[in-house]
Design an enzyme around this catalytic site. Structure first.
Site, PDB file in Angstrom:
ATOM      1  CG  HIS A  25      -2.078   0.947   1.090  1.00  0.00           C
ATOM      2  ND1 HIS A  25      -1.986   2.297   1.325  1.00  0.00           N
ATOM      3  CD2 HIS A  25      -3.344   0.716   0.681  1.00  0.00           C
ATOM      4  CE1 HIS A  25      -3.158   2.855   1.083  1.00  0.00           C
ATOM      5  NE2 HIS A  25      -3.998   1.929   0.692  1.00  0.00           N
TER       6      HIS A  25
ATOM      7  CG  ASP B  64      -8.371  -4.207  -3.185  1.00  0.00           C
ATOM      8  OD1 ASP B  64      -7.583  -3.303  -3.475  1.00  0.00           O
ATOM      9  OD2 ASP B  64      -9.609  -4.054  -3.158  1.00  0.00           O
TER      10      ASP B  64
HETATM   11  C1  SDX Z   1      -6.108   0.073  -3.189  1.00  0.00           C
HETATM   12  O1  SDX Z   1      -4.309   4.542  -2.191  1.00  0.00           O
HETATM   13  C2  SDX Z   1      -5.257   3.946  -1.604  1.00  0.00           C
HETATM   14  O2  SDX Z   1      -5.698   4.305  -0.520  1.00  0.00           O
HETATM   15  C3  SDX Z   1      -5.826   2.753  -2.368  1.00  0.00           C
HETATM   16  C4  SDX Z   1      -6.870   1.921  -1.643  1.00  0.00           C
HETATM   17  C5  SDX Z   1      -8.146   2.706  -1.385  1.00  0.00           C
HETATM   18  O3  SDX Z   1      -8.862   2.353  -0.426  1.00  0.00           O
HETATM   19  O4  SDX Z   1      -8.466   3.592  -2.229  1.00  0.00           O
HETATM   20  O5  SDX Z   1      -6.356   1.461  -0.410  1.00  0.00           O
HETATM   21  C6  SDX Z   1      -7.270   0.707  -2.493  1.00  0.00           C
HETATM   22  O6  SDX Z   1      -5.812   0.419  -4.296  1.00  0.00           O
HETATM   23  C7  SDX Z   1      -5.273  -0.938  -2.441  1.00  0.00           C
HETATM   24  C8  SDX Z   1      -4.059  -1.452  -3.277  1.00  0.00           C
HETATM   25  C9  SDX Z   1      -4.581  -2.542  -4.226  1.00  0.00           C
HETATM   26  N1  SDX Z   1      -3.474  -2.912  -5.179  1.00  0.00           N
HETATM   27  C10 SDX Z   1      -2.841  -4.081  -5.071  1.00  0.00           C
HETATM   28  O7  SDX Z   1      -3.021  -4.902  -4.177  1.00  0.00           O
HETATM   29  C11 SDX Z   1      -1.845  -4.333  -6.211  1.00  0.00           C
HETATM   30  C12 SDX Z   1      -0.541  -4.913  -5.636  1.00  0.00           C
HETATM   31  N2  SDX Z   1       0.133  -3.847  -4.879  1.00  0.00           N
HETATM   32  C13 SDX Z   1       1.140  -3.067  -5.534  1.00  0.00           C
HETATM   33  O8  SDX Z   1       1.041  -2.939  -6.909  1.00  0.00           O
HETATM   34  C14 SDX Z   1       1.588  -1.839  -4.742  1.00  0.00           C
HETATM   35  O9  SDX Z   1       1.860  -2.268  -3.482  1.00  0.00           O
HETATM   36  C15 SDX Z   1       0.683  -0.615  -4.681  1.00  0.00           C
HETATM   37  C16 SDX Z   1       0.223  -0.191  -6.010  1.00  0.00           C
HETATM   38  C17 SDX Z   1      -0.502  -0.900  -3.810  1.00  0.00           C
HETATM   39  C18 SDX Z   1       1.500   0.506  -4.035  1.00  0.00           C
HETATM   40  O10 SDX Z   1       2.510   0.829  -4.909  1.00  0.00           O
HETATM   41  P1  SDX Z   1       3.679   1.864  -4.538  1.00  0.00           P
HETATM   42  O11 SDX Z   1       3.374   2.555  -3.251  1.00  0.00           O
HETATM   43  O12 SDX Z   1       3.953   2.690  -5.748  1.00  0.00           O
HETATM   44  O13 SDX Z   1       4.886   0.931  -4.223  1.00  0.00           O
HETATM   45  P2  SDX Z   1       5.923   0.407  -5.309  1.00  0.00           P
HETATM   46  O14 SDX Z   1       5.200  -0.161  -6.494  1.00  0.00           O
HETATM   47  O15 SDX Z   1       6.934   1.465  -5.535  1.00  0.00           O
HETATM   48  O16 SDX Z   1       6.588  -0.827  -4.509  1.00  0.00           O
HETATM   49  C19 SDX Z   1       7.652  -0.592  -3.578  1.00  0.00           C
HETATM   50  C20 SDX Z   1       8.451  -1.888  -3.611  1.00  0.00           C
HETATM   51  C21 SDX Z   1       8.900  -2.281  -5.025  1.00  0.00           C
HETATM   52  O17 SDX Z   1      10.054  -3.098  -4.887  1.00  0.00           O
HETATM   53  P3  SDX Z   1      11.552  -2.422  -5.068  1.00  0.00           P
HETATM   54  O18 SDX Z   1      11.527  -1.681  -6.394  1.00  0.00           O
HETATM   55  O19 SDX Z   1      11.700  -1.492  -3.862  1.00  0.00           O
HETATM   56  O20 SDX Z   1      12.490  -3.584  -5.027  1.00  0.00           O
HETATM   57  O21 SDX Z   1       7.625  -2.983  -3.157  1.00  0.00           O
HETATM   58  C22 SDX Z   1       7.450  -3.905  -4.230  1.00  0.00           C
HETATM   59  C23 SDX Z   1       7.786  -3.170  -5.503  1.00  0.00           C
HETATM   60  O22 SDX Z   1       8.248  -4.105  -6.490  1.00  0.00           O
HETATM   61  N3  SDX Z   1       6.043  -4.297  -4.192  1.00  0.00           N
HETATM   62  C24 SDX Z   1       5.582  -5.519  -4.383  1.00  0.00           C
HETATM   63  C25 SDX Z   1       4.192  -5.434  -4.192  1.00  0.00           C
HETATM   64  N4  SDX Z   1       3.845  -4.180  -3.903  1.00  0.00           N
HETATM   65  C26 SDX Z   1       4.995  -3.474  -3.907  1.00  0.00           C
HETATM   66  N5  SDX Z   1       6.227  -6.682  -4.680  1.00  0.00           N
HETATM   67  C27 SDX Z   1       5.437  -7.774  -4.807  1.00  0.00           C
HETATM   68  N6  SDX Z   1       4.078  -7.787  -4.636  1.00  0.00           N
HETATM   69  C28 SDX Z   1       3.433  -6.627  -4.334  1.00  0.00           C
HETATM   70  N7  SDX Z   1       2.130  -6.630  -4.162  1.00  0.00           N
END
Ligand code: SDX
Length: 394
Positions: free
Chosen positions: A272, A329
């Site tokens: 998140h 989710d």
């Molecule tokens: C919602 O914003 C809100 O409030 C949203 C929400 C709401 O109520 O409106 O809460 C609803 O959208 C919840 C999120 C649902 N999405 C997912 O579950 C999709 C999977 N999650 C990711 O794609 C990610 O965690 C996000 C999109 C939720 C957040 O992305 P960020 O903050 O941009 O973080 P990032 O992509 O920069 O990740 C940071 C690191 C990265 O690794 P490094 O580059 O540091 O090595 O964490 C890793 C990412 O690769 N990472 C994950 C991951 N989420 C982040 N690795 C594996 N699996 C994951 N799910």
């Protein structure tokens, strides 16, 4: 370039506005709507009462709640021409495509709604219409996709019971409203109702800042929510759990894939932007999933896979280092499945829940007379160059 532009892609450290609606503390895993902790609202309130709280800023008196609920009930019917719009969609259209189109089409049925100079009463009427009609349109989207006869709303049922009736009843038999399912749906919608400046809410505020109508702004928010990194994740989580199940249930294989930078696979429902602790909503939904499944006597193997996945991820260095926890989710789809909601409708359910938040944020932006949103950029393109006739081009 005028002045000094700082780039903050994804707005990770940019505050877009001031808001009095929802408070998040990502480190502590705190979520409050108008100051009330989500844990208390989820256990003690109803979705319509929480909608009133978000939109009008206070918990309603009994008379205010009865009037708000009655107004919504009275507006659940949609114009008969809405049914004709369904006929124009291909049968395989995703419910979110239909929902965003039909919500935007409300500006055609209520053209006065696009005026930037609406009175408080006119805005309140648009709010009531939207709260009421989205539930009918959402249910009709499902019935239309299934080729079932559409159900008209019933004024003797409350919001959640009416939605379930429109979703699952058939003219051929009596539909029994199950209070356990109504209670589970109320809780899920409360937990999705607002979340400060997330992607879809920021979209609603940005579109609304151009003096676009409430219906048009919410339609834009629905499209942002549909994104698999945002609200579309709840459908992706279920499909991921089904893929793990089909693959023999080996969660470690999928944990490894999620950590592999050469693999685009992500553990959907994990991570998140704001919560660097457990998403408080995920905790409540996880507990509710156990309760709903045992109350309904359902033994869903996907719940066990989800729990194993969570356990494995929470003890894995990669996830701990990056503070990746289950988000809203991760478990919601388990409950939707248990109450009969099909996977392709999961994000529609998220939109149904998030609507009061979108409305409250759009109203706040308007009441605060915020300027039109127009961010700047750092230009990285070509320097000035002269036009070349087509015969000289390569
Ligand atoms: C919602 O914003 C809100 O409030 C949203 C929400 C709401 O109520 O409106 O809460 C609803 O959208 C919840 C999120 C649902 N999405 C997912 O579950 C999709 C999977 N999650 C990711 O794609 C990610 O965690 C996000 C999109 C939720 C957040 O992305 P960020 O903050 O941009 O973080 P990032 O992509 O920069 O990740 C940071 C690191 C990265 O690794 P490094 O580059 O540091 O090595 O964490 C890793 C990412 O690769 N990472 C994950 C991951 N989420 C982040 N690795 C594996 N699996 C994951 N799910």
């Amino acid at each position: 370039q005028t002045g000094y532009i700082t780039i903050d892609s994804g707005y990770k450290n940019t505050g877009a506005t001031k808001s009095a609606i929802t408070f998040l503390d990502g480190e502590e895993g705190i979520l409050r709507y108008r100051g009330y902790p989500i844990e208390q609202l989820a256990e003690q309130s109803s979705f319509i009462e929480v909608a009133y709280l978000l939109i009008y800023g206070k918990l309603p008196t009994q008379a205010e709640l009865d009037d708000f609920s009655h107004q919504i009930t009275k507006h659940t019917l949609v114009h008969e021409d809405v049914r004709k719009i369904f006929d124009g969609f291909p049968s395989a259209a995703h419910p979110m495509a239909i929902l965003s189109s039909l919500i935007c089409s409300l500006t055609a049925f209520y053209p006065e709604s696009v005026s930037p100079d609406l009175s408080k009463e006119e805005i309140d009427l648009n709010v009531i219409r939207l709260m009421a009609k989205i539930s009918t349109i959402a249910a009709w989207t499902y019935k239309n996709n299934m080729g079932h006869p559409l159900n008209y709303p019933r004024n003797d049922l409350d919001y959640c019971a009416n939605f379930l009736y429109m979703m699952f009843s058939f003219p051929t038999e009596k539909y029994e409203i199950d209070p356990r399912i109504v209670s589970a749906l109320n809780k899920l919608l409360i937990l999705h109702a607002d979340h400060e400046q997330n992607c879809s809410t920021s979209t609603v505020r940005l579109v609304g800042s151009a003096n676009a109508s409430l219906y048009g702004s919410v339609s834009a928010g629905i499209n942002a929510l549909w994104g698999p990194l945002h609200g579309g994740a709840n459908q992706e989580v279920l499909e991921m759990l089904q893929a793990i199940q089909k693959d023999g249930g080996d969660t470690s294989k999928f944990i490894a894939k999620a950590k592999d930078k050469n693999d685009s696979f992500r553990l959907m429902g994990f991570g998140h932007r704001v919560y660097k602790n457990f998403d408080p909503r995920a905790k409540i939904i996880k507990k509710a999933a156990d309760e709903v499944l045992s109350a309904l006597g359902i033994n869903d193997p996907l719940l066990k896979i989800a729990q194993e996945l969570e356990q494995a991820a929470l003890t894995d260095e990669y996830f701990i280092e990056r503070k990746l926890y289950p988000n809203v989710d991760f478990y919601s789809g388990i409950i939707y499945r248990a109450i009969g909601i099909p996977t392709e409708m999961f994000t529609v359910m998220f939109a149904l829940g998030r609507l009061p938040g979108w409305i409250a944020q759009w109203k706040e932006m308007r009441e605060n007379k915020e300027p039109i949103g127009r961010p700047r950029q750092v230009y990285t393109g070509e320097l000035e160059r002269d036009y070349v006739g087509i015969e000289q081009r390569s």
